[in-house]
Design an enzyme around this catalytic site. Structure first.
Site, PDB file in Angstrom:
ATOM      1  N   ASP A  56       0.942  -1.223  -0.073  1.00 42.65           N
ATOM      2  CA  ASP A  56       0.026  -0.015  -0.122  1.00 42.65           C
ATOM      3  C   ASP A  56       0.821   1.296   0.094  1.00 42.65           C
ATOM      4  OD1 ASP A  56      -2.253  -1.683   0.009  1.00 42.65           O
ATOM      5  OD2 ASP A  56      -2.456  -1.493   2.246  1.00 42.65           O
ATOM      6  N   GLU A  78     -13.587  -4.144  -0.317  1.00 44.88           N
ATOM      7  CA  GLU A  78     -13.129  -3.806   1.024  1.00 44.88           C
ATOM      8  C   GLU A  78     -14.292  -4.300   1.989  1.00 44.88           C
ATOM      9  OE1 GLU A  78     -12.260   0.432   0.866  1.00 44.88           O
ATOM     10  OE2 GLU A  78     -10.064  -0.048  -0.408  1.00 44.88           O
TER      11      GLU A  78
END
Length: 264
Positions: free
Chosen positions: A11, A130
Site C-alpha cells: 500500500d 473492502e
C-alpha cells in the site's frame, strides 16, 4: 493439487510504502521499490500495489513505481487506486502492469468492469472489495476509500455481479482483520469463494503462516500479505511451506539454510 499464489501487498501513499491497522493509522516504512525487489528475490509469486489516496485525487500516482517494476522485477503485478475509466486502465497497463484493480469507480458505474474486460480481457481486471461485517450473522458490506465510505452493497451479491460483468479476479480485503495479525476472516473468505467461480485473493489479518493455509483450504486461490512480510515476521519460504501443508502447489524456493555453503 491446486496451484496457489503468495502475493506481496504494498500500500503506497505518495512516495512511501505504508502500513496501518483497519486501513487506518498509517505508518511510513520506506521506498516501495526496495521492498518489492526484496520480495521478488525472496520468491513471492506476484506483487500488488495499491495507491491508497488515489481516489481522493482521482488519479493513480504510481507511474514511476510501475515502470521500475516492469523493468526490474519479472513476476506479474497488479496496480490499483484512482482508476476511473477504461483510459486509466489502459495507461496503467501501458506503463507495464499485468492487471488493474478497481473499487470506487466500479461501485459507481459497474459497466466499467465490462468495458475493461472487453477491451483488455478479463484476466487484466481485478475487482477490489473492502469488506466489513454488518453484525453477527448479518453478512458484510462493501466499502470504498480504505474502508471509510459505505456503499450499501452486500459483498456476496457484489462479488457475483462483478464476476458476471467480466472481472477476472476478486481482491477480498477484510477491513475488520486488516493489520491486526489475529487471523483472516474465514467466514468471509469461504462465503465469497463459494459464491463465485473466478479466483479470490484473500487479504487482511495474517499473523501466522497457518492463516495463509487456512485461507486456501477455504477456497481462496491466493493470499495477499503485507504486515507479515514488511516487518519480517515470516519469510516467503515459511509462508510457501504453510501453503504446501494446506494441500496447495507452490513454487519451491530454497531457504538459505537449505543451500550448500558455496551457494550462500
Amino acid at each position: 493439487m491446486p496451484h496457489s499464489r503468495l502475493i506481496a501487498r504494498l500500500d503506497i501513499k505518495a512516495p512511501n510504502l505504508i502500513k496501518g491497522v483497519h486501513l487506518e493509522g498509517l505508518r511510513k516504512l520506506g521506498d516501495p521499490n526496495e521492498f518489492a525487489r526484496r520480495y521478488y528475490q525472496s520468491g513471492v509469486d506476484e506483487l500488488l500495489y495499491m495507491d491508497i489516496v488515489a481516489s481522493l485525487y482521482e488519479r493513480n500516482n504510481l507511474t514511476e513505481v510501475i515502470q521500475y517494476t516492469a523493468q526490474n522485477i519479472f513476476i506479474p503485478f497488479t496496480v490499483g487506486g484512482g482508476v476511473r475509466s477504461v483510459e486509466d486502465v489502459a495507461a496503467i497497463l501501458r506503463a507495464g502492469a499485468d492487471k488493474v484493480a478497481m473499487n470506487t469507480a466500479a461501485v459507481r458505474r459497474p459497466a466499467l468492469i465490462s468495458e475493461a474486460a472487453r477491451r483488455f480481457g478479463s484476466q487484466c481486471v481485478v475487482l477490489s472489495i473492502e469488506a466489513k461485517q454488518r453484525g453477527q450473522g448479518a453478512g458484510w458490506e462493501a466499502y470504498t476509500d480504505n474502508g471509510r465510505e459505505h456503499t450499501g452493497l452486500d459483498v456476496i451479491d457484489w462479488a457475483k455481479q462483478a464476476a458476471t460483468l467480466g472481472a477476472g479476479e476478486i481482491l477480498l480485503t477484510s477491513v475488520d482483520q486488516e493489520g491486526t495479525r489475529k487471523g483472516m476472516d474465514t467466514d468471509l473468505i469461504a462465503a465469497v469463494s463459494e459464491a463465485v467461480s473466478i479466483p479470490v485473493i484473500a487479504s487482511g489479518g495474517v499473523g501466522d503462516p497457518e492463516h495463509v493455509g487456512q485461507a486456501l483450504q477455504l477456497g481462496a486461490d491466493a493470499v495477499a500479505v503485507a504486515d507479515a512480510l514488511h516487518y519480517d515476521r515470516f519469510s516467503v519460504h515459511a509462508l510457501h511451506k504453510a501453503m504446501r501443508a494446506a494441500g496447495s502447489s507452490v513454487r519451491h524456493i530454497p531457504d538459505p539454510g537449505e543451500l550448500p555453503e558455496v551457494c550462500r
